[in-house]
Scaffold this active site. Structure first.
Site, PDB file in Angstrom:
ATOM      1  N   GLY A 169       5.490 -31.946   2.537  1.00 43.90           N
ATOM      2  CA  GLY A 169       5.728 -32.992   1.372  1.00 43.90           C
ATOM      3  C   GLY A 169       7.213 -32.261   0.864  1.00 43.90           C
ATOM      4  N   GLY A 170       6.962 -32.415  -0.545  1.00 49.00           N
ATOM      5  CA  GLY A 170       8.102 -31.697  -1.178  1.00 49.00           C
ATOM      6  C   GLY A 170       8.649 -30.428  -0.981  1.00 49.00           C
ATOM      7  N   GLY A 403      41.759 -35.187  19.314  1.00 53.01           N
ATOM      8  CA  GLY A 403      41.251 -34.747  17.901  1.00 53.01           C
ATOM      9  C   GLY A 403      40.440 -33.666  18.080  1.00 53.01           C
ATOM     10  CB  ALA A 404      38.121 -31.945  20.435  1.00 51.27           C
TER      11      ALA A 404
HETATM   12  C1  HXC Z   1      -4.232 -28.207  -4.002  1.00 52.17           C
HETATM   13  C2  HXC Z   1      -4.572 -27.388  -2.002  1.00 52.17           C
HETATM   14  C3  HXC Z   1      -3.270 -28.267  -1.600  1.00 52.17           C
HETATM   15  C4  HXC Z   1      -2.618 -28.811  -2.374  1.00 52.17           C
HETATM   16  C5  HXC Z   1      -4.225 -27.137   0.334  1.00 52.17           C
HETATM   17  N1  HXC Z   1      -5.138 -26.933  -0.707  1.00 52.17           N
HETATM   18  N2  HXC Z   1      -3.150 -27.806  -0.108  1.00 52.17           N
HETATM   19  N3  HXC Z   1      -5.003 -27.609  -3.176  1.00 52.17           N
HETATM   20  N4  HXC Z   1      -3.036 -28.974  -3.716  1.00 52.17           N
HETATM   21  N5  HXC Z   1      -1.374 -29.588  -2.097  1.00 52.17           N
HETATM   22  C6  HXC Z   1      -6.359 -26.025  -0.971  1.00 52.17           C
HETATM   23  C7  HXC Z   1      -7.292 -26.687  -0.342  1.00 52.17           C
HETATM   24  O1  HXC Z   1      -8.002 -27.493  -1.138  1.00 52.17           O
HETATM   25  C8  HXC Z   1      -8.030 -25.509  -0.035  1.00 52.17           C
HETATM   26  O2  HXC Z   1      -8.800 -24.945  -0.886  1.00 52.17           O
HETATM   27  C9  HXC Z   1      -7.097 -24.330   0.469  1.00 52.17           C
HETATM   28  O3  HXC Z   1      -5.842 -24.882  -0.175  1.00 52.17           O
HETATM   29  C10 HXC Z   1      -6.913 -24.262   1.914  1.00 52.17           C
HETATM   30  O4  HXC Z   1      -6.669 -25.691   2.691  1.00 52.17           O
HETATM   31  P1  HXC Z   1      -7.262 -25.896   4.003  1.00 52.17           P
HETATM   32  O5  HXC Z   1      -6.948 -27.383   3.915  1.00 52.17           O
HETATM   33  O6  HXC Z   1      -8.693 -25.529   3.816  1.00 52.17           O
HETATM   34  O7  HXC Z   1      -6.599 -25.252   4.862  1.00 52.17           O
HETATM   35  P2  HXC Z   1      -6.066 -25.634   6.341  1.00 52.17           P
HETATM   36  O8  HXC Z   1      -7.203 -26.320   6.978  1.00 52.17           O
HETATM   37  O9  HXC Z   1      -5.485 -24.586   6.904  1.00 52.17           O
HETATM   38  O10 HXC Z   1      -4.941 -27.026   5.890  1.00 52.17           O
HETATM   39  C11 HXC Z   1      -3.652 -26.522   5.302  1.00 52.17           C
HETATM   40  C12 HXC Z   1      -3.011 -27.779   4.769  1.00 52.17           C
HETATM   41  C13 HXC Z   1      -3.971 -28.844   4.277  1.00 52.17           C
HETATM   42  C14 HXC Z   1      -2.307 -28.659   6.168  1.00 52.17           C
HETATM   43  C15 HXC Z   1      -1.878 -27.687   4.021  1.00 52.17           C
HETATM   44  O11 HXC Z   1      -4.576 -28.179   3.278  1.00 52.17           O
HETATM   45  C16 HXC Z   1      -3.296 -29.939   3.744  1.00 52.17           C
HETATM   46  O12 HXC Z   1      -2.920 -31.099   4.427  1.00 52.17           O
HETATM   47  N6  HXC Z   1      -2.829 -30.040   2.424  1.00 52.17           N
HETATM   48  C17 HXC Z   1      -1.940 -30.902   1.853  1.00 52.17           C
HETATM   49  C18 HXC Z   1      -0.695 -31.210   2.242  1.00 52.17           C
HETATM   50  C19 HXC Z   1       0.143 -32.286   1.596  1.00 52.17           C
HETATM   51  O13 HXC Z   1       0.044 -33.510   1.843  1.00 52.17           O
HETATM   52  N7  HXC Z   1       1.012 -31.738   0.610  1.00 52.17           N
HETATM   53  C20 HXC Z   1       1.771 -32.655   0.065  1.00 52.17           C
HETATM   54  C21 HXC Z   1       1.429 -32.611  -1.308  1.00 52.17           C
HETATM   55  S1  HXC Z   1       2.551 -33.676  -2.228  1.00 52.17           S
HETATM   56  P3  HXC Z   1     -10.129 -24.336  -0.903  1.00 52.17           P
HETATM   57  O14 HXC Z   1     -10.525 -23.999  -2.677  1.00 52.17           O
HETATM   58  O15 HXC Z   1     -11.109 -25.148  -0.243  1.00 52.17           O
HETATM   59  O16 HXC Z   1      -9.806 -22.851  -0.189  1.00 52.17           O
HETATM   60  C22 HXC Z   1       3.815 -32.987  -2.472  1.00 52.17           C
HETATM   61  C23 HXC Z   1       4.973 -33.803  -3.061  1.00 52.17           C
HETATM   62  C24 HXC Z   1       5.968 -33.113  -3.746  1.00 52.17           C
HETATM   63  O17 HXC Z   1       4.135 -31.967  -2.084  1.00 52.17           O
HETATM   64  C25 HXC Z   1       7.264 -33.725  -4.068  1.00 52.17           C
HETATM   65  C26 HXC Z   1       8.265 -32.998  -4.905  1.00 52.17           C
HETATM   66  C27 HXC Z   1       9.701 -33.707  -4.714  1.00 52.17           C
END
Ligand code: HXC
Length: 513
Positions: A169-170, A403-404
């Site tokens: 994401g971001g 040109g290159a």
């Molecule tokens: C809050 C999060 C989190 C998030 C992970 N966690 N991502 N908590 N916000 N974005 C937490 C999980 O709940 C979990 O907590 C712990 O981190 C580990 O995550 P897992 O999923 O168990 O680990 P894994 O299987 O290794 O997978 C990692 C991951 C997945 C691929 C990163 O967690 C995931 O897909 N996260 C979301 C990714 C995403 O879509 N991000 C974009 C957000 S929007 P616990 O307590 O269970 O340990 C964004 C926009 C910003 O970023 C724009 C700015 C311009």
């Protein structure tokens, strides 16, 4: 006092423990180190000083040991690498997946500000699930604050991103705004939208690695600049990169003791084949010219028809740019234009002289290139070299056509010195292309068109495809023995060491993007 010391130590221990034993174990199982282990491995022993250890979101009662997100999922501070000051952060995946909330971002911004104020490189070790979902718009504001600083600090201090886990994401955009991105095979990946979202929206089935792994971003997208097989190799490569860079835009890169190339230059004249259509590896040329034959390539796996990277001449850092005849005959295309322009601009920001080795038949022809915007992308090289005010030297090894020729830092684009090897061919286009236009009728009418074409090509080559017409106008300062290239470059760079150039005052130019 004893009680208070104990209380402080207890809080600190909780924070240092991050997400706890199980999550640390999970991290190790994935082949990843923790944030603190990475810092310890990277920095000079004992040099790390943490900043903002006790930062915590939403704390209203400090009498308890309630710390739900130790360190807010990021460790920030400063330390030294080879004795030089660095400000940095390392995201802690064991705490809420290293996700970025308000105070996580505030900690990063604090070290970014310190890095800029103190003229030291800024490094981010990324391992994060992106915006902390529970914190909503506060996370987005945090990202905005980081992007803003990345941009304001661009060209002031080197900013380097290391991706050692997810960057989703971001989270991808701060790295994208920094100067260099390192990635690690199998454990790091970057994408705007992950495999699940892509499946839902477009129906495409793709794994995280295939979508945004180290190989994809180093070979295909060009988003990343360095690819390592594991974290240890990655941090070693990062130290090598830092050794070539100044700490800020007012500084010079650290000079080291000069060493002769370890590969002698005796056979330099034989590496470039006399037949202009035969390939060779330009890295073999570069290694026979630079100190210790050490050439640290940037974006080595991307747009291989151009080669860029750092080396030293007489102990001082130079940025090297070269056409690579082994791939696409060294033509300039969309990707190599991006690669060269970005590298030239980095070097110019940080007072690193440019040495360009030219062997280029032209911009790559083709519908795909035209539709992809080769005009727009190719213009970036022209802009980057013309904008550069650091010392610039070009050496034409063989072909320099059309040109290159201009794009590869000819004198009219700002090169301070241009040298040519006796094998150089400098003309508006290559002999084959040229005689098909200017001698088309004679060839068609000839009894034996193939023989006539060959005759005309030979005549053209003798007449135009040499360095002396350009040298006669002063566009080439000297035609040199290839074995003398290192000495010529060192003397030229020495003569340019106090170069100063003023340009018209303006807010900024409008770089073609
Ligand atoms: C809050 C999060 C989190 C998030 C992970 N966690 N991502 N908590 N916000 N974005 C937490 C999980 O709940 C979990 O907590 C712990 O981190 C580990 O995550 P897992 O999923 O168990 O680990 P894994 O299987 O290794 O997978 C990692 C991951 C997945 C691929 C990163 O967690 C995931 O897909 N996260 C979301 C990714 C995403 O879509 N991000 C974009 C957000 S929007 P616990 O307590 O269970 O340990 C964004 C926009 C910003 O970023 C724009 C700015 C311009």
């Amino acid at each position: 006092m004893e009680d208070k010391l104990n209380f402080m130590q207890q809080r600190r221990d909780i924070i240092i423990q991050g997400g706890g034993d199980q999550r640390i174990e999970d991290q190790h199982q994935k082949g990843k180190q923790t944030a603190r282990e990475r810092l310890e491995q990277f920095l000079d022993p004992g040099s790390f000083v943490e900043v903002g250890t006790f930062v915590q979101g939403g704390l209203e009662d400090a009498s308890t040991m309630d710390i739900p997100l130790p360190g807010e999922g990021v460790v920030t501070g400063y330390g030294t690498v080879d004795g030089r000051l660095i400000y940095l952060f390392a995201q802690d995946f064991t705490v809420s997946g290293g996700s970025l909330g308000e105070m996580h971002a505030a900690k990063i911004c604090r070290v970014m500000d310190l890095a800029a104020q103190n003229g030291a490189p800024f490094i981010g070790i990324n391992d994060s699930g992106g915006a902390r979902i529970q914190e909503g718009v506060m996370s987005l504001d945090g990202y905005g604050n980081i992007f803003y600083r990345n941009t304001v600090n661009s060209g002031v201090i080197p900013q380097i991103s290391v991706i050692m886990g997810p960057s989703a994401g971001g989270a991808v955009y701060s790295p994208a705004l920094t100067d260099f991105i390192f990635m690690v095979d199998d454990t790091s990946y970057m994408f705007i939208t992950g495999p699940a979202v892509i499946k839902a929206v477009t129906g495409e089935d793709v794994s995280a690695g295939k979508l945004g792994g180290a190989a994809i971003h180093n070979d295909t997208s060009g988003v990343a600049h360095f690819r390592a097989k594991d974290e240890q190799e990655c941090l070693t490569m990062l130290k090598t990169l830092l050794s070539y860079l100044p700490s800020n835009n007012l500084d010079s890169a650290p000079a080291v003791d000069p060493v002769e190339p370890s590969i002698p230059a005796d056979d330099l004249a034989d590496i470039v084949p006399a037949d202009a259509n035969r390939p060779y590896d330009v890295v073999d040329v570069i290694k026979r010219i630079v100190d210790g034959s050490e050439f640290f390539q940037v974006q080595q796996h991307f747009a291989k028809n151009a080669v860029v990277g750092f080396a030293r001449l007489n102990g001082k850092t130079v940025g090297i740019i070269a056409n690579q005849a082994k791939f696409l005959a060294g033509c300039l295309d969309i990707n190599s234009s991006d690669k060269i322009a970005r590298f030239v601009r980095f070097c110019d920001c940080f007072n690193i002289p440019l040495v360009t080795f030219v062997d280029v038949p032209g911009y790559l022809p083709g519908v795909h290139q035209e539709y992809g915007g080769i005009i727009r992308h190719g213009a970036k090289i022209l802009y980057a070299y013309s904008e550069a005010t650091v010392p610039q030297i070009s050496v034409i090894l063989r072909k320099a056509y059309g040109g290159a020729y201009i794009a590869m830092n000819c004198k009219s684009l700002g090169a301070d010195f241009a040298f040519a090897w006796p094998t150089a061919e400098i003309a508006v286009m290559g002999p084959e292309g040229a005689i098909n236009i200017i001698n088309r009728r004679e060839i068609e009418k000839a009894e034996n068109p193939n023989e006539e074409r060959k005759k005309k090509v030979d005549e053209y080559r003798t007449k135009f495809a040499n360095p002396y017409i350009a040298a006669a106008r002063g566009w080439i300062d000297d035609v040199i023995d290839p074995r003398d290239t290192r000495r010529q470059l060192i003397m030229a760079l020495d003569s340019l060491k106090n170069k100063h150039e003023d340009r018209p005052r303006k807010k900024h130019g409008n770089f073609p993007v």
